[in-house]
Design an enzyme around this catalytic site. Structure first.
Site, PDB file in Angstrom:
ATOM      1  N   LYS A  13       2.236   8.468   5.405  1.00  0.00           N
ATOM      2  CA  LYS A  13       2.193   9.245   6.645  1.00  0.00           C
ATOM      3  C   LYS A  13       1.921   8.377   7.879  1.00  0.00           C
ATOM      4  O   LYS A  13       2.553   8.554   8.914  1.00  0.00           O
ATOM      5  CB  LYS A  13       1.121  10.338   6.540  1.00  0.00           C
ATOM      6  CG  LYS A  13       1.373  11.354   5.438  1.00  0.00           C
ATOM      7  CD  LYS A  13       0.369  12.490   5.468  1.00  0.00           C
ATOM      8  CE  LYS A  13      -1.059  12.036   5.193  1.00  0.00           C
ATOM      9  NZ  LYS A  13      -1.235  11.510   3.820  1.00  0.00           N
ATOM     10  N   ARG A  88      -5.925  19.346   7.149  1.00  0.00           N
ATOM     11  CA  ARG A  88      -6.004  19.140   5.707  1.00  0.00           C
ATOM     12  C   ARG A  88      -6.498  20.373   4.955  1.00  0.00           C
ATOM     13  O   ARG A  88      -6.583  20.348   3.738  1.00  0.00           O
ATOM     14  CB  ARG A  88      -6.917  17.946   5.401  1.00  0.00           C
ATOM     15  CG  ARG A  88      -6.322  16.627   5.868  1.00  0.00           C
ATOM     16  CD  ARG A  88      -7.119  15.449   5.362  1.00  0.00           C
ATOM     17  NE  ARG A  88      -6.493  14.182   5.716  1.00  0.00           N
ATOM     18  CZ  ARG A  88      -6.951  12.997   5.342  1.00  0.00           C
ATOM     19  NH1 ARG A  88      -8.049  12.930   4.607  1.00  0.00           N
ATOM     20  NH2 ARG A  88      -6.332  11.891   5.700  1.00  0.00           N
ATOM     21  N   ARG A 127      -2.809  -1.780  -0.502  1.00  0.00           N
ATOM     22  CA  ARG A 127      -2.778  -1.587   0.946  1.00  0.00           C
ATOM     23  C   ARG A 127      -3.926  -2.304   1.650  1.00  0.00           C
ATOM     24  O   ARG A 127      -5.073  -2.257   1.207  1.00  0.00           O
ATOM     25  CB  ARG A 127      -2.843  -0.081   1.244  1.00  0.00           C
ATOM     26  CG  ARG A 127      -2.548   0.283   2.663  1.00  0.00           C
ATOM     27  CD  ARG A 127      -2.170   1.745   2.774  1.00  0.00           C
ATOM     28  NE  ARG A 127      -3.241   2.654   2.368  1.00  0.00           N
ATOM     29  CZ  ARG A 127      -3.119   3.965   2.344  1.00  0.00           C
ATOM     30  NH1 ARG A 127      -1.955   4.515   2.675  1.00  0.00           N
ATOM     31  NH2 ARG A 127      -4.137   4.723   1.980  1.00  0.00           N
ATOM     32  N   ARG A 160     -10.036  -0.612   2.753  1.00  0.00           N
ATOM     33  CA  ARG A 160     -11.005   0.447   2.965  1.00  0.00           C
ATOM     34  C   ARG A 160     -11.770   0.797   1.691  1.00  0.00           C
ATOM     35  O   ARG A 160     -11.274   0.626   0.578  1.00  0.00           O
ATOM     36  CB  ARG A 160     -10.283   1.699   3.472  1.00  0.00           C
ATOM     37  CG  ARG A 160      -9.800   1.573   4.887  1.00  0.00           C
ATOM     38  CD  ARG A 160      -8.679   2.518   5.245  1.00  0.00           C
ATOM     39  NE  ARG A 160      -8.730   3.802   4.548  1.00  0.00           N
ATOM     40  CZ  ARG A 160      -7.753   4.709   4.640  1.00  0.00           C
ATOM     41  NH1 ARG A 160      -6.681   4.460   5.363  1.00  0.00           N
ATOM     42  NH2 ARG A 160      -7.845   5.849   3.996  1.00  0.00           N
ATOM     43  N   ARG A 171      -9.966  11.444  -4.124  1.00  0.00           N
ATOM     44  CA  ARG A 171      -9.185  11.858  -2.964  1.00  0.00           C
ATOM     45  C   ARG A 171      -8.024  12.755  -3.372  1.00  0.00           C
ATOM     46  O   ARG A 171      -7.710  13.737  -2.692  1.00  0.00           O
ATOM     47  CB  ARG A 171      -8.660  10.630  -2.206  1.00  0.00           C
ATOM     48  CG  ARG A 171      -9.736   9.850  -1.462  1.00  0.00           C
ATOM     49  CD  ARG A 171      -9.184   8.558  -0.888  1.00  0.00           C
ATOM     50  NE  ARG A 171      -8.153   8.811   0.116  1.00  0.00           N
ATOM     51  CZ  ARG A 171      -7.339   7.858   0.588  1.00  0.00           C
ATOM     52  NH1 ARG A 171      -7.443   6.618   0.120  1.00  0.00           N
ATOM     53  NH2 ARG A 171      -6.446   8.144   1.495  1.00  0.00           N
TER      54      ARG A 171
END
Length: 220
Positions: A13, A88, A127, A160, A171
């Site tokens: 996203k 969300r 990532r 992160r 998550r």
């Protein structure tokens, strides 16, 4: 034109939001970037955000509403908005609809980027992001010119806390429990469109552009 990018963690996203910004000039409202900026600054909001991120939990609806409203109010160029990471939950979606309506605005497209969980986890684990500009790199898909350094800011890249395997699983649990009901909500409103999220960023983005251009023609 106002767009919501919907999809599980690792669906890309943030990347597609930036690409839409570059192509159309729409302003990106990325709640993740906003919260991570607060974390870097060491603010009270940042410290609260970090605690939720560490355990893979979504941030409280009431506080997110204040953050999003403040960001919308700060935007002078209303050419278009791209919501990345918000809403969300159904409660957040209802707030956003009401707040935009108060500004004589509305959501025109909810783009649901479909990515299998296995693929998304692989994307997340590789990532790395820039702590200054928020640009996201990947060891396989989007490599920086210099290993570990942001091309734009020359800052060292970081990974992160919520990108660790155990947290990623939580998550996804949170996503399925709270966010997936949004599909039914926006389907009822007739603005949800699904996009195959498998392929290179350029391939997926081309599919998104097809939707955006189609709806823009309808609005003319």
């Amino acid at each position: 034109m106002n767009i919501i990018l919907l999809g599980p963690p690792g669906s890309g996203k943030g990347t597609y939001a930036r690409m839409l910004n570059a192509k159309y000039g729409f302003t990106v409202i990325g709640t993740g970037v906003i919260l991570r900026s607060e974390i870097e600054k060491g603010t009270k909001l940042g410290k609260e955000s970090e605690e939720f991120m560490k355990i893979g939990k979504l941030f409280p609806d009431e506080l997110m509403a204040k953050i999003v409203a403040k960001k919308i109010d700060s935007i002078r160029n209303r050419k278009g908005l791209i919501f990345d990471g918000y809403p969300r939950t159904i409660k957040q979606a209802e707030f956003l609809d009401e707040y935009l309506e108060s500004k004589e605005m509305k959501i025109d497209l909810v783009c649901d980027v479909l990515v299998p969980e296995k693929v998304a986890v692989e994307r997340i684990s590789g990532r790395w992001s820039c702590p200054k500009c928020g640009f996201i790199y990947h060891v396989k898909y989007i490599k920086p010119k210099t290993l570990g350094i942001c091309d734009k800011c020359n800052k060292g890249l970081t990974q992160r806390a919520d990108e660790k395997p155990g947290i990623v699983k939580k998550r996804f649990q949170e996503y399925h429990r709270l966010t997936e009901p949004l599909k039914e909500y926006y389907t009822t409103l007739g603005i949800l469109k699904e996009v195959d999220g498998i392929g290179t960023p350029e391939e997926v983005f081309k599919r998104i552009v097809g939707l955006v251009d189609s709806i823009q023609k309808e609005k003319q």
